[in-house]
Design a protein around this motif. Structure first.
Motif, short mmCIF file in Angstrom:
data_model
loop_
_atom_site.label_atom_id
_atom_site.label_comp_id
_atom_site.label_asym_id
_atom_site.label_seq_id
_atom_site.Cartn_x
_atom_site.Cartn_y
_atom_site.Cartn_z
N ARG A 118 0.81 -1.20 0.00
CA ARG A 118 0.00 0.00 0.00
C ARG A 118 0.85 1.26 0.00
N GLY A 119 2.15 1.13 0.38
CA GLY A 119 3.07 2.26 0.31
C GLY A 119 3.17 2.85 -1.09
N TYR A 120 2.98 1.99 -2.11
CA TYR A 120 3.09 2.48 -3.48
C TYR A 120 1.89 3.32 -3.90
N LEU A 121 0.86 3.28 -3.06
CA LEU A 121 -0.37 3.96 -3.47
C LEU A 121 -0.45 5.38 -2.94
N VAL A 122 0.54 5.79 -2.14
CA VAL A 122 0.26 6.98 -1.35
C VAL A 122 0.91 8.26 -1.84
N ASN A 123 1.70 8.21 -2.91
CA ASN A 123 2.34 9.47 -3.31
C ASN A 123 2.10 9.71 -4.79
N PRO A 124 0.88 10.06 -5.15
CA PRO A 124 0.51 10.04 -6.55
C PRO A 124 1.25 11.06 -7.41
N PHE A 125 1.69 12.17 -6.83
CA PHE A 125 2.16 13.25 -7.69
C PHE A 125 3.54 13.00 -8.26
N MET A 126 4.41 12.39 -7.45
CA MET A 126 5.77 12.22 -7.93
C MET A 126 5.87 11.29 -9.13
N PRO A 127 5.34 10.07 -9.08
CA PRO A 127 5.50 9.23 -10.28
C PRO A 127 4.86 9.86 -11.51
N ILE A 128 3.73 10.54 -11.30
CA ILE A 128 3.07 11.15 -12.46
C ILE A 128 3.94 12.29 -13.01
N ALA A 129 4.38 13.18 -12.11
CA ALA A 129 5.17 14.33 -12.56
C ALA A 129 6.47 13.87 -13.19
N TRP A 130 7.13 12.91 -12.56
CA TRP A 130 8.44 12.50 -13.07
C TRP A 130 8.33 11.77 -14.39
N ALA A 289 12.89 3.77 -14.89
CA ALA A 289 12.69 3.76 -13.44
C ALA A 289 11.29 4.27 -13.11
N ASN A 290 10.87 5.32 -13.80
CA ASN A 290 9.55 5.87 -13.52
C ASN A 290 8.44 4.90 -13.93
N ILE A 291 8.69 4.23 -15.07
CA ILE A 291 7.68 3.24 -15.49
C ILE A 291 7.61 2.11 -14.46
N THR A 292 8.79 1.73 -13.94
CA THR A 292 8.82 0.69 -12.91
C THR A 292 7.97 1.11 -11.72
N TRP A 293 8.22 2.35 -11.31
CA TRP A 293 7.46 2.91 -10.19
C TRP A 293 5.97 2.83 -10.48
N PHE A 294 5.66 3.27 -11.70
CA PHE A 294 4.26 3.25 -12.12
C PHE A 294 3.68 1.85 -12.11
N SER A 295 4.48 0.89 -12.61
CA SER A 295 3.89 -0.44 -12.74
C SER A 295 3.71 -1.07 -11.36
N ARG A 296 4.60 -0.73 -10.42
CA ARG A 296 4.38 -1.23 -9.06
C ARG A 296 3.12 -0.63 -8.47
N THR A 297 2.96 0.66 -8.74
CA THR A 297 1.76 1.32 -8.26
C THR A 297 0.52 0.68 -8.89
N ALA A 298 0.67 0.40 -10.20
CA ALA A 298 -0.48 -0.22 -10.88
C ALA A 298 -0.79 -1.57 -10.27
N ASN A 299 0.26 -2.33 -9.92
CA ASN A 299 0.02 -3.62 -9.27
C ASN A 299 -0.69 -3.46 -7.94
N ALA A 300 -0.22 -2.45 -7.17
CA ALA A 300 -0.85 -2.22 -5.87
C ALA A 300 -2.31 -1.84 -6.07
N ILE A 301 -2.56 -0.99 -7.07
CA ILE A 301 -3.94 -0.62 -7.34
C ILE A 301 -4.73 -1.85 -7.75
N GLY A 302 -4.07 -2.70 -8.56
CA GLY A 302 -4.72 -3.93 -9.00
C GLY A 302 -5.18 -4.76 -7.81
N ARG A 303 -4.32 -4.88 -6.81
CA ARG A 303 -4.68 -5.66 -5.63
C ARG A 303 -5.81 -5.00 -4.86
N PHE A 304 -5.75 -3.71 -4.78
CA PHE A 304 -6.78 -2.96 -4.09
C PHE A 304 -8.13 -3.17 -4.79
N ARG A 305 -8.06 -3.08 -6.13
CA ARG A 305 -9.27 -3.30 -6.93
C ARG A 305 -9.76 -4.72 -6.73
#
Ligand SMILES: Nc1ncnc2c1ncn2[C@@H]1O[C@H](COP(=O)(O)OP(=O)(O)OP(=O)(O)O)[C@@H](O)[C@H]1O
Ligand SMILES: [Mg+2]
Length: 587
Positions: A118-130, A289-305
């Motif tokens: 769930r740590g990957y879900l909590v900082n939306p602005f940085m991966p998007i901005a970067w 690296a940013n895509i990696t970050w994104f894909s981890r976030t996407a996985n976390a979102i996937g689990r949440f979903r």
């Protein structure tokens, strides 16, 4: 992700967006200020010089402030989003109507990974901005190169294999993590066995400390080996990607250099290609690296979903299309017709061809060997699971026709694996009926009905005593006392239609259990006259069981015998044999 952040804390989400967005804007503006200053110096215009310096200094200050504000806001936002997500997980996990996600290993793995990720879900602005910033940087580089020679714009294409490699490696990492989830839970379990109270006695008596540590190391080594295998494989895949890029880069330089030799391109073009090409390398790494970050976030979102979907589907599966109001009283009783049941994810029937009538107003005892299916039967009555075969009818209406909450509101229960709610005593009992959970008379009444009021004198602050040693000033209870608290909770609802007591008294001494059940049976008869309530008691003590109106003997998931004590003794079957055995044993 943005939505979660927005819902968790609107003010800070907006603040984070504005501050994160403004920071990159201030940098080019500073360059403009510098330009104004330089112009001023060249033309000897003092006002322009001062304006330029003011712009640069002002923007530097603003930039610092924004940096600080952005960090502070994002840190608070992070906490709030974690809180929000945790609460959402609590709602979904506890709100799901059934128990499957607590009892099925694969679903537990999902829950565990969700907790970790769930740590990957909590900082939306940085991966998007970067990620956006990387894309823009690469686009600018491509434009510059394309102006030198259109062919050079193809250089980033050489980076595509490394992008694909990253995506592939992330997919592999996810698979490894899923495979490792169970072992990670085992590691946690082994850790808990040694660090937490419940197993403390057995760990010492059996001298298990070394063995547990050894197993921990063994499991860890296994996990480690899988990790190393994964690392080697991913390094090979990534290396292939980067080699392709390196070849492309070399080709690009060769291409420009040859043209420079011919005089078609300037030496400057070679230098630009050299440095820009190298930059692309770095920029692609960043993008990766940013895509990696994104894909981890996407996985976390996937689990949440997944959890959301699971909870929704579980809810939809038990929601009747044409709901009937749950009865206020029972007239006829509950009838199980050819009920069969296998736990989800297994195909071994735990209950098979169970047909049974529980008459309104009766007390029913369920007996049988360990693992016979008694608790499972109780779970079906509470609708924690639906039968895989056959029906359960309440006064002729299929149990599935009632809204689950309405049916649950008609139940009360004490369970074999009762919960130890570490609240103050008043609440720990009172939550058995949320309408009266802070009412002292109601709680004392419930404890009295449960013959558990003898717990009270041992509590230093009476009902205001904090229970459990996990909290400061908390009082630890004995197992039997905890069970009495749980029984008190079961007695909070005064007129349930079905009271299930699944070995709620296993930790109590036999005479207490006996007198308790007689008391329940008496109360049940009174309640029965009033609303036809049924009391279902699971017990291994035949001396208790004999007072029940109906005794059901479960063996191997089937009803072996059913009848009153006298009928079953006359029949001289399994019950009679076990009864005599126990009677002799207890002398
Ligand atoms: N969550 C579960 N998932 C899969 N199988 C289960 C689950 N819970 C119980 N079982 C299996 O169902 C069978 C019946 O279990 P149940 O808990 O109903 O027995 P019981 O009669 O209450 O036993 P006991 O007297 O020990 O409480 C057992 O074989 C058990 O292994
Ligand atoms: Mg049981």
């Amino acid at each position: 992700m943005l939505r979660a952040s927005w819902r968790a804390d609107r003010l800070r989400s907006a603040g984070a967006l504005v501050t994160t967005g403004l920071i990159p804007v201030t940098r080019p503006l500073r360059a403009i200020g510098l330009g104004v200053f330089v112009d001023g110096v060249i033309s000897g215009d003092h006002r322009r010089m001062v304006t330029g310096v003011a712009i640069v200094a002002g923007l530097t200050g603003v930039n610092r402030m924004l940096d600080w504000a952005s960090l502070t806001i994002r840190m608070r936002l992070r906490e709030h989003t974690i809180l929000f997500l945790d609460q959402k997980v609590m709602e979904l996990a506890a709100g799901a109507p059934g128990l499957e996600h607590h009892e099925r290993p694969d679903l537990q793995d999902h829950m565990e990974l969700l907790r970790i990720d769930r740590g990957y879900l909590v900082n939306p602005f940085m991966p998007i901005a970067w990620t956006l910033a990387s894309v823009i940087q690469i686009a600018v580089t491509v434009l510059v190169l394309a102006r030198l020679h259109p062919v050079l714009a193809l250089l980033p294409v050489a980076g595509v294999p490394s992008l694909l490699a990253t995506i592939r490696v992330e997919g592999m990492r996810e698979k490894v993590r899923r495979q490792e989830a169970e072992r990670t839970r085992l590691l946690l379990h082994l850790l808990e066995l040694t660090t937490e109270a419940p197993a403390g006695k057995e760990v010492r008596v059996f001298g298990l400390a070394d063995e547990l540590v050894r197993r921990h190391r063994e499991v860890f080594d296994d996990v480690e080996r899988a990790q190393v295998r994964f690392n080697v494989r991913s390094a090979l895949i990534m290396a292939t990607g980067w080699t392709t890029f390196a070849l492309g880069y070399m080709a690009a330089i060769a291409f420009v250099a040859l043209r420079a030799v011919d005089g078609a391109l300037s030496v400057g073009a070679v230098v630009i290609t050299f440095s820009m090409g190298a930059q692309i390398n770095g920029q692609l790494s960043e993008l990766v690296a940013n895509i990696t970050w994104f894909s981890r976030t996407a996985n976390a979102i996937g689990r949440f979903r997944w959890l959301q979907k699971y909870a929704d589907e579980a809810e939809a599966a038990v929601t009747p299309r044409d709901p009937r109001p749950a009865p206020e009283r029972l007239r006829d009783g509950i009838t199980l017709d050819d009920v069969g049941f296998a736990y989800p994810g297994t195909d071994v029937p735990v209950l098979d061809h169970v047909s049974l009538r529980l008459p309104a107003g009766s007390t029913v005892a369920i007996v049988g060997e360990n693992g016979a299916g008694k608790t499972t039967l109780v779970k079906l009555l509470c609708r924690f699971y639906e039968p895989t075969h056959g029906t359960i009818e309440v006064d002729g209406t299929d149990l599935r026709c009632f809204a689950i909450d309405e049916w649950r509101a008609r139940l009360a229960g004490g369970f074999q694996d009762f919960a130890r709610l570490q609240f103050v005593a008043l609440e720990s009992v009172g939550v058995g009926d949320l309408r009266h959970f802070e009412s002292e008379p109601a709680v004392v009444g419930a404890l009295t009905r449960a013959a558990a009021d003898d717990v009270l004198p041992s509590l230093p602050d009476g009902l205001a005593t904090q229970l459990g040693r996990d909290f400061d000033g908390g009082v630890e209870l004995s197992v039997g006392q905890w069970q009495k608290v749980a029984l008190g909770r079961a007695m909070m609802r005064e007129a349930p239609l079905v009271l299930v007591l699944d070995e709620p008294t296993a930790s109590l001494d036999a005479p207490t259990e006996h007198s308790l059940f007689e008391r329940f049976a008496g109360a049940a008869r009174e309640a029965a006259a009033h609303n036809g309530a049924i009391t279902v008691l699971v017990s291994h003590r035949f001396s208790t069981v004999r007072v029940a109106d109906l005794i059901v003997v479960v063996a191997g998931g089937r009803v072996a015998e059913a009848g009153s004590h006298d009928q079953l003794m006359d029949a001289d079957g399994m019950y009679a044999e076990l009864y005599r055995l126990q009677a002799r044993g207890y002398g």
